[in-house]
Design a protein around this motif. Structure first.
Motif, PDB file in Angstrom:
ATOM      1  N   ARG A 293     -22.893  15.436  -6.973  1.00 56.83           N
ATOM      2  CA  ARG A 293     -21.502  15.691  -7.333  1.00 56.83           C
ATOM      3  C   ARG A 293     -21.339  16.481  -8.630  1.00 56.83           C
ATOM      4  O   ARG A 293     -20.218  16.697  -9.072  1.00 56.83           O
TER       5      ARG A 293
ATOM      6  N   ASP B  46     -17.106  10.404 -10.427  1.00 55.89           N
ATOM      7  CA  ASP B  46     -17.495   9.390  -9.453  1.00 55.89           C
ATOM      8  C   ASP B  46     -16.488   9.410  -8.300  1.00 55.89           C
ATOM      9  O   ASP B  46     -15.564  10.220  -8.289  1.00 55.89           O
ATOM     10  N   TYR B  47     -16.649   8.513  -7.358  1.00 56.80           N
ATOM     11  CA  TYR B  47     -15.792   8.522  -6.169  1.00 56.80           C
ATOM     12  C   TYR B  47     -14.340   8.154  -6.467  1.00 56.80           C
ATOM     13  O   TYR B  47     -13.464   8.408  -5.660  1.00 56.80           O
TER      14      TYR B  47
END
Length: 183
Positions: free
Chosen positions: A55, A74-75
């Motif tokens: 990512r 992050d997600y």
């Protein structure tokens, strides 16, 4: 009329021994701003490889001077990595540390001399929270050599061991140290 950025296609076999990373086929595109030098493009690519994680993405670059060159979220969308390259401003790096408390803030400089100049500027500006950032500089000769590769498609092998980078590109081998420092 504004000039469009030039896209460079990088294919890198990345091995980062200390972090147990082995990416035999890392492919990404880098947009080179019309006013950007090839040396700065390579500095962004080296920072991407040095700090690689899933990512990790290139930012808006020179078009947005307060934005990082690389960032990872992050997600949930929280910034976990914030990366600047080149001639960083200590006050802006301190602001990045303050505004991204959950992120690892890193700066990769184009030479050890520029890194030392940054540290001097940070001390003079009393930007003491810069100490929380990871600061490093690539060998200037290695960066200068790599910037000679100006093809739109670049394939190379990069191995990072300790604080040393080994590069193989177009059948030629190069290497140079990575210098780290802190405030």
């Amino acid at each position: 009329m504004t000039l469009a950025p030039t896209l460079y296609d990088f294919q890198i076999a990345l091995s980062h021994v200390d972090r147990a990373i082995d990416q035999p086929q890392l492919s990404f595109k880098v947009a080179r701003h019309p006013s950007e030098t090839m040396q700065r493009v390579w500095l962004r690519v080296l920072a991407y490889c040095w700090l690689w994680e899933e990512r990790l993405a290139f930012g808006k670059g020179l078009g947005e001077p307060d934005e990082p060159e690389l960032e990872c979220r992050d997600y949930t969308g929280l910034v976990t990595s914030w990366v600047r390259v080149g001639k960083a401003d200590p006050v802006k790096i301190q602001r990045a540390v303050d505004q991204n408390p959950h992120a690892k803030v890193s700066v990769l400089f184009e030479s050890p001399q520029r890194l030392e100049a940054f540290l001097t500027e940070a001390r003079e500006a009393k930007a003491l929270r810069v100490a929380k950032a990871e600061l490093a500089a690539i060998d200037a000769d290695l960066l200068r050599t790599l910037s000679g590769f100006d093809s739109r498609r670049i394939k190379l092998s990069l191995t990072l061991v300790g604080d040393h980078a080994y590069v193989e590109c177009d059948g030629q081998s190069f290497d140079g140290p990575l210098t780290r420092a802190s405030l």
